[in-house]
Design an enzyme around this catalytic site. Structure first.
Site, short mmCIF file in Angstrom:
data_model
loop_
_atom_site.label_atom_id
_atom_site.label_comp_id
_atom_site.label_asym_id
_atom_site.label_seq_id
_atom_site.Cartn_x
_atom_site.Cartn_y
_atom_site.Cartn_z
N LYS A 198 -82.82 83.61 39.93
CA LYS A 198 -82.12 84.47 41.04
C LYS A 198 -80.71 84.51 40.33
O LYS A 198 -80.11 83.53 40.22
CB LYS A 198 -82.41 84.07 42.18
CG LYS A 198 -81.00 84.84 43.29
CD LYS A 198 -81.33 84.42 44.75
CE LYS A 198 -80.32 85.30 45.36
NZ LYS A 198 -80.69 84.95 47.09
N ARG A 219 -71.27 82.84 44.47
CA ARG A 219 -72.54 81.86 44.41
C ARG A 219 -72.55 81.44 42.96
O ARG A 219 -73.88 81.09 42.55
CB ARG A 219 -73.61 82.50 44.91
CG ARG A 219 -73.44 83.22 46.49
CD ARG A 219 -75.04 83.32 46.86
NE ARG A 219 -75.05 84.30 48.06
CZ ARG A 219 -74.62 84.06 49.31
NH1 ARG A 219 -74.04 82.79 49.46
NH2 ARG A 219 -74.69 84.79 50.34
N LYS A 250 -85.12 88.08 40.26
CA LYS A 250 -84.26 89.14 41.10
C LYS A 250 -82.82 88.89 40.39
O LYS A 250 -82.33 87.83 40.23
CB LYS A 250 -84.27 88.21 42.41
CG LYS A 250 -83.37 88.83 43.57
CD LYS A 250 -83.46 87.97 44.69
CE LYS A 250 -82.37 88.61 45.86
NZ LYS A 250 -82.28 88.07 46.84
N SER A 276 -80.80 95.24 47.07
CA SER A 276 -80.25 96.16 47.79
C SER A 276 -79.32 97.12 47.06
O SER A 276 -79.59 98.34 47.33
CB SER A 276 -79.13 95.63 49.01
OG SER A 276 -78.31 94.54 48.34
N TYR A 315 -86.99 98.13 49.60
CA TYR A 315 -86.88 98.62 50.87
C TYR A 315 -87.60 99.65 51.12
O TYR A 315 -87.55 100.42 51.94
CB TYR A 315 -85.24 98.70 50.86
CG TYR A 315 -84.53 97.39 50.96
CD1 TYR A 315 -84.61 96.57 51.94
CD2 TYR A 315 -83.93 96.86 49.80
CE1 TYR A 315 -83.86 95.21 51.93
CE2 TYR A 315 -83.42 95.70 49.63
CZ TYR A 315 -83.37 94.87 50.85
OH TYR A 315 -82.57 93.51 50.82
C1 PBG Z 1 -79.64 84.94 49.95
C2 PBG Z 1 -80.33 86.09 49.55
C3 PBG Z 1 -79.69 87.28 49.08
C4 PBG Z 1 -80.40 88.47 48.98
C5 PBG Z 1 -81.75 87.97 49.47
N1 PBG Z 1 -81.62 86.67 49.68
C6 PBG Z 1 -78.21 87.38 48.71
C7 PBG Z 1 -77.56 86.63 47.98
O1 PBG Z 1 -77.76 85.66 47.32
O2 PBG Z 1 -76.03 86.70 48.17
C8 PBG Z 1 -80.18 89.67 48.36
C9 PBG Z 1 -81.22 90.65 48.63
C10 PBG Z 1 -80.68 92.20 48.42
O3 PBG Z 1 -79.65 92.16 47.87
O4 PBG Z 1 -81.46 93.14 48.83
N2 PBG Z 1 -80.42 84.08 50.84
#
Ligand code: PBG
Length: 328
Positions: A198, A219, A250, A276, A315
């Site tokens: 991720k 992060r 991801k 997203s 989505y």
């Molecule tokens: C954090 C988390 C995130 C997403 C899923 N789980 C956001 C992040 O890491 O800041 C993002 C999913 C998306 O953007 O559709 N628990």
């Protein structure tokens, strides 16, 4: 002359020779459920996606099941006042996410695979995926203190009825810690979908609105640097060794090379998350008439499958599943 066009001549020939398929069973729908709202609340940066009430959630899951989507991934949005430094609402059986899991399991039994997001960021008042510790005049996310809370959260989710828990916080050792907590609690059959690779991505923007994130800053001390490919293979390998039943890459579209390599190496199913920002970009350009939204969504998810994803979180899962069914 070798003429590749021969096999492109008719729709049936093309369908017959397609190397990759997209079917409803490949799709996972991420969903949001919020505490303290009476009506579903639209998320302006994610057209068509809402924060659900308990009742609207049940109705929407029924629609997903009806469309042939096998799995939903649930994110909880607590009341702002229920957030704290530890994220304790995440393991409270009365917390919004655990209540929603229990309700869905009662309503649907095993007719849909219930997956829960196992991460603290929706529940902490500072918005980080872990707990903070002071260090040399600043704060850092404390890896091992965070694992203690992940264990509680995963256990609460399994007890509420999740079939799959999905740690997305990128703490080291999170899969091993959660596997151990689940087994010790008698939940040996609860699976783990690990967010293995991720990345610290700009494509999560709309998600932060979707969950009412409190995060300031970034992060980058726990999510991966977008520059790194080899490190993603290490992360996936560690997660498999720690007991992950699925691994995930991801975001998806900007990381298809990583996805391909993880898929080639993985002994377990590989998921990819069309996040997203990926979805929102396609919708936004579609709204302007710059691209064909529906075709672009279908193409992007097929491309994620081609790059090696067994499951795709998107989505658009329900609309894609419906269209695929109509195509038959
Ligand atoms: C954090 C988390 C995130 C997403 C899923 N789980 C956001 C992040 O890491 O800041 C993002 C999913 C998306 O953007 O559709 N628990």
């Amino acid at each position: 002359m070798r003429r590749p066009r021969r096999l492109r001549a008719t729709p049936v020939l093309r369908r017959m020779t397609a190397e990759t398929s997209l079917e409803p069973r490949h799709l996972i729908l991420p969903m949001f459920v919020a505490d303290g709202i009476d009506e579903p609340r639209p998320i302006s940066s994610l057209p068509g996606v809402v924060q659900h009430t308990m009742d609207s959630l049940v109705a929407a899951v029924a629609e997903a099941v009806e469309a042939g989507v096998p799995c939903v991934d649930l994110f909880g949005v607590p009341r702002p006042g229920d957030k704290d430094a530890e994220g304790s609402a995440s393991w409270d059986p009365e917390g919004v996410l655990n209540r929603a899991l229990a309700r869905l399991r009662r309503e649907f039994g095993d007719a849909v695979v219930l997956m829960a997001d196992t991460c603290l960021d929706e529940f902490t008042d500072h918005g980080h995926c872990g707990v903070l510790r002071d260090s040399r005049g600043g704060t850092v996310v404390d890896n091992d203190a965070t694992l203690v809370n992940y264990r509680r959260m995963a256990l609460a989710q399994a007890e509420a009825g999740a079939h799959v828990v999905s740690p997305s916080g990128m703490m080291d050792g999170q899969v091993e810690a959660i596997r151990d907590a689940l087994d010790a609690g008698g939940h040996t059959d609860t699976a783990i979908m690990a967010y293995s690779a991720k990345f610290a991505s700009a494509f999560y923007g709309p998600f932060r609105e979707a969950v009412g994130s409190s995060l300031r800053g970034d992060r980058r001390t726990y999510q991966q640097d977008p520059a790194n490919r080899r490190e993603a293979l290490l992360e996936a390998e560690l997660d498999v060794a720690e007991g992950a039943d699925f691994v995930m890459v991801k975001p998806a579209m900007a990381y298809l090379d990583v996805l391909r390599e993880v898929a080639d190496a993985s002994p377990v199913p590989v998921a990819a998350y069309q996040v997203s920002g990926e979805y929102a970009m396609i919708c936004a350009a579609g709204e302007r008439g710059w691209i064909d939204r529906d075709a672009a969504l279908a193409e992007s998810v097929l491309a994620i499958r081609r790059a090696g994803a067994d499951q795709v979180l998107t989505y658009a899962a329900v609309e894609l599943a419906r269209r695929l069914r109509g195509d038959r």
